[in-house]
Design a protein around this motif. Sequence first.
Motif, mmCIF file in Angstrom:
data_model
loop_
_atom_site.group_PDB
_atom_site.id
_atom_site.type_symbol
_atom_site.label_atom_id
_atom_site.label_comp_id
_atom_site.label_asym_id
_atom_site.label_seq_id
_atom_site.Cartn_x
_atom_site.Cartn_y
_atom_site.Cartn_z
ATOM 1 N N MET A 1 24.657 -33.551 -22.667
ATOM 2 C CA MET A 1 23.613 -32.525 -22.584
ATOM 3 C C MET A 1 22.481 -32.849 -23.562
ATOM 4 O O MET A 1 22.741 -33.280 -24.680
ATOM 5 N N ASN A 2 21.236 -32.582 -23.127
ATOM 6 C CA ASN A 2 20.165 -32.639 -24.113
ATOM 7 C C ASN A 2 20.129 -31.328 -24.887
ATOM 8 O O ASN A 2 20.887 -30.392 -24.586
ATOM 9 N N VAL A 3 19.245 -31.218 -25.864
ATOM 10 C CA VAL A 3 19.269 -30.074 -26.774
ATOM 11 C C VAL A 3 18.967 -28.763 -26.051
ATOM 12 O O VAL A 3 19.545 -27.706 -26.387
ATOM 13 N N ILE A 4 18.108 -28.801 -25.032
ATOM 14 C CA ILE A 4 17.786 -27.574 -24.295
ATOM 15 C C ILE A 4 18.969 -27.142 -23.433
ATOM 16 O O ILE A 4 19.328 -25.952 -23.390
ATOM 17 N N GLU A 5 19.600 -28.084 -22.756
ATOM 18 C CA GLU A 5 20.782 -27.757 -21.950
ATOM 19 C C GLU A 5 21.902 -27.205 -22.831
ATOM 20 O O GLU A 5 22.601 -26.250 -22.455
ATOM 21 N N GLN A 6 22.076 -27.803 -24.018
ATOM 22 C CA GLN A 6 23.107 -27.341 -24.942
ATOM 23 C C GLN A 6 22.820 -25.920 -25.407
ATOM 24 O O GLN A 6 23.715 -25.070 -25.466
ATOM 25 N N ARG A 7 21.560 -25.667 -25.733
ATOM 26 C CA ARG A 7 21.180 -24.314 -26.161
ATOM 27 C C ARG A 7 21.451 -23.294 -25.068
ATOM 28 O O ARG A 7 21.953 -22.192 -25.320
ATOM 29 N N ARG A 8 21.132 -23.653 -23.828
ATOM 30 C CA ARG A 8 21.335 -22.720 -22.715
ATOM 31 C C ARG A 8 22.820 -22.449 -22.476
ATOM 32 O O ARG A 8 23.205 -21.331 -22.119
ATOM 33 N N ASP A 9 23.641 -23.455 -22.696
ATOM 34 C CA ASP A 9 25.087 -23.259 -22.559
ATOM 35 C C ASP A 9 25.588 -22.278 -23.619
ATOM 36 O O ASP A 9 26.338 -21.351 -23.312
ATOM 37 N N PHE A 10 25.175 -22.489 -24.866
ATOM 38 C CA PHE A 10 25.583 -21.563 -25.929
ATOM 39 C C PHE A 10 25.031 -20.164 -25.678
ATOM 40 O O PHE A 10 25.682 -19.162 -25.977
ATOM 41 N N HIS A 11 23.800 -20.096 -25.137
ATOM 42 C CA HIS A 11 23.199 -18.787 -24.879
ATOM 43 C C HIS A 11 24.004 -18.021 -23.827
ATOM 44 O O HIS A 11 24.158 -16.796 -23.926
ATOM 45 N N ARG A 12 24.506 -18.736 -22.840
ATOM 46 C CA ARG A 12 25.271 -18.095 -21.767
ATOM 47 C C ARG A 12 26.617 -17.583 -22.249
ATOM 48 O O ARG A 12 27.150 -16.604 -21.708
ATOM 49 N N TYR A 13 27.171 -18.202 -23.283
ATOM 50 C CA TYR A 13 28.489 -17.806 -23.795
ATOM 51 C C TYR A 13 28.399 -17.391 -25.263
ATOM 52 O O TYR A 13 28.945 -18.050 -26.141
ATOM 53 N N PRO A 14 27.702 -16.290 -25.560
ATOM 54 C CA PRO A 14 27.556 -15.855 -26.958
ATOM 55 C C PRO A 14 28.852 -15.269 -27.498
ATOM 56 O O PRO A 14 29.577 -14.564 -26.786
ATOM 57 N N GLU A 15 29.142 -15.569 -28.754
ATOM 58 C CA GLU A 15 30.359 -15.057 -29.396
ATOM 59 C C GLU A 15 29.990 -14.501 -30.766
ATOM 60 O O GLU A 15 29.288 -15.133 -31.536
ATOM 61 N N GLN A 16 30.466 -13.311 -31.041
ATOM 62 C CA GLN A 16 30.150 -12.653 -32.306
ATOM 63 C C GLN A 16 30.960 -13.250 -33.466
ATOM 64 O O GLN A 16 31.857 -14.062 -33.262
ATOM 65 N N GLY A 17 30.635 -12.805 -34.679
ATOM 66 C CA GLY A 17 31.188 -13.377 -35.895
ATOM 67 C C GLY A 17 32.700 -13.440 -35.939
ATOM 68 O O GLY A 17 33.380 -12.437 -35.694
ATOM 69 N N PHE A 18 33.231 -14.612 -36.264
ATOM 70 C CA PHE A 18 34.661 -14.930 -36.345
ATOM 71 C C PHE A 18 35.343 -14.901 -34.973
ATOM 72 O O PHE A 18 36.567 -15.019 -34.875
ATOM 73 N N LEU A 19 34.540 -14.744 -33.907
ATOM 74 C CA LEU A 19 35.053 -14.840 -32.542
ATOM 75 C C LEU A 19 34.462 -16.056 -31.834
ATOM 76 O O LEU A 19 34.610 -16.197 -30.619
ATOM 77 N N GLU A 20 33.848 -16.978 -32.580
ATOM 78 C CA GLU A 20 33.113 -18.104 -31.985
ATOM 79 C C GLU A 20 34.053 -19.243 -31.595
ATOM 80 O O GLU A 20 33.804 -20.415 -31.895
ATOM 81 N N PHE A 21 35.145 -18.914 -30.919
ATOM 82 C CA PHE A 21 36.170 -19.911 -30.600
ATOM 83 C C PHE A 21 35.639 -21.004 -29.667
ATOM 84 O O PHE A 21 35.823 -22.194 -29.925
ATOM 85 N N ARG A 22 34.982 -20.615 -28.594
ATOM 86 C CA ARG A 22 34.460 -21.616 -27.660
ATOM 87 C C ARG A 22 33.372 -22.457 -28.323
ATOM 88 O O ARG A 22 33.387 -23.689 -28.255
ATOM 89 N N THR A 23 32.433 -21.784 -28.980
ATOM 90 C CA THR A 23 31.322 -22.486 -29.641
ATOM 91 C C THR A 23 31.843 -23.465 -30.678
ATOM 92 O O THR A 23 31.462 -24.649 -30.686
ATOM 93 N N ALA A 24 32.718 -22.994 -31.559
ATOM 94 C CA ALA A 24 33.242 -23.848 -32.630
ATOM 95 C C ALA A 24 34.068 -25.002 -32.073
ATOM 96 O O ALA A 24 34.047 -26.115 -32.616
ATOM 97 N N SER A 25 34.795 -24.743 -30.975
ATOM 98 C CA SER A 25 35.579 -25.800 -30.338
ATOM 99 C C SER A 25 34.669 -26.906 -29.809
ATOM 100 O O SER A 25 34.946 -28.101 -29.988
ATOM 101 N N ILE A 26 33.576 -26.522 -29.146
ATOM 102 C CA ILE A 26 32.616 -27.506 -28.630
ATOM 103 C C ILE A 26 32.001 -28.293 -29.780
ATOM 104 O O ILE A 26 31.855 -29.523 -29.713
ATOM 105 N N VAL A 27 31.643 -27.592 -30.839
ATOM 106 C CA VAL A 27 31.056 -28.253 -32.012
ATOM 107 C C VAL A 27 32.028 -29.276 -32.590
ATOM 108 O O VAL A 27 31.678 -30.449 -32.813
ATOM 109 N N ALA A 28 33.259 -28.854 -32.831
ATOM 110 C CA ALA A 28 34.257 -29.749 -33.433
ATOM 111 C C ALA A 28 34.558 -30.941 -32.525
ATOM 112 O O ALA A 28 34.657 -32.092 -32.985
ATOM 113 N N GLN A 29 34.705 -30.679 -31.235
ATOM 114 C CA GLN A 29 35.018 -31.742 -30.276
ATOM 115 C C GLN A 29 33.885 -32.770 -30.206
ATOM 116 O O GLN A 29 34.124 -33.991 -30.195
ATOM 117 N N THR A 30 32.641 -32.286 -30.182
ATOM 118 C CA THR A 30 31.483 -33.177 -30.115
ATOM 119 C C THR A 30 31.371 -34.033 -31.375
ATOM 120 O O THR A 30 31.150 -35.252 -31.290
#
Length: 419
Positions: free
Chosen positions: A1-30
């Motif tokens: 993904m380029n930076v805009i596509e990545q941003r749109r993916d995160f925007h579609r799946y927002p997670e509140q504080g300490f619930l960022e399981f999907r976001t943090a998983s993508i970050v760690a995996q990448t």
Amino acid sequence: MNVIEQRRDFHRYPEQGFLEFRTASIVAQTLKKLGFEVLCGKEAMVPEARFGVPQEEQLTKAYHQALKQGADPLLLKRMQGGNTAVVGIWRGGEQKSPIAFRFDMDALPIKESEEEGHLPFKEGYASCMTGSMHACGHDGHTAIGLTFAEKIAEAAPSQTIKLIFQPAEEGGRGAVSMVEKGILDDVRHLFCLHLGLNLPLGEVHGGISNFLATSKLKVIFKGIPSHAGASPEKGANALLAASTALLNIHALPRFSGEKTRINVGVLEGGTAANIIPAYAQMILETRAESWEVNEELKKRVEKIIVGSGAMHGVQTKMEVIGEATTAASNPELMELVVEEAKKVQGFTKFQLESNSNLGSEDATFMMRRVQEYGGKATYMIIGSPLPAPHHHHRFDIDEKVLPMSVELLTRIAKSVCNH
């Protein structure tokens, strides 16, 4: 993904504080795929130092939701219980102290607009998570951080670089847990950023120093239920005590020597029209230009809460669920940001120190820790036009700012590594 596509993916799946399981998983995996050493979960934070951790039911629901949305099961196990901090470390050969860049990941408890003019809704990447929305730009921050990580991996610098992905910035809840883990203790230079803040596209401010200290407080009022018609005198009205406290908290005088703010943002309680309310909950915040005045405000709030409870025969308990302190950006790093921004196509207006009204930021704890250990830190502002203010249901950013920001960070890292 380029930076805009990545941003749109995160925007579609927002997670509140300490619930960022999907976001943090993508970050760690990448980061892992790019060759970074990855710390996550308890390796990157002290669980006991977190503020305002969600209830177990919320944590479990968010955890399983992330699994359904494709999060890495092995990484998620390391983040169980809401330990969603991630740090990527690029190990350069040189023995210099590392430089670090910090990015926040969390969303807000806001239902996103479904109006036709709202671009994320129009383009099909609006939030699909009920009651949650990226309404402050953290989706952009995280996407910038991951794309910047790709640039680091391509350049393979000899300098050690830390990328800090912080959970729960909103409400000042996540930074302290990473500071207490020692993540910042060896950092020589720390760079933080924020998009927007009413600056036009192309404008960059090298740093900001007018952060307000803040405390986020949760208060529980416990009374006695009784029939509101037949025996009201047998009850102790928790909601009335909370209401008394609310009015008197907002009646506290402002301070003549500096800016102060107080806001009761949540007041709820009671169960039925004919029952004296036995329970009420209040969530509020104090803010001030100095930590000392904020502490004084907090003491005065507590006196009002205790007094209001006593007036109505109600028990009270106050808990700090978030905090941020004050911090000043170092002039040398502010100058570096501006000098490198001048080399990036698209940036046309520059200011050394920002007077933007950011409010409060718990990155201040990270900045202070670096400075206390002899390093330097700055918090840069990168402009983007906004169709609506931060924390608004129609908030959005101009995505042109994303690749520009990645290039700016890449130039900053290269400049620091070469000195």
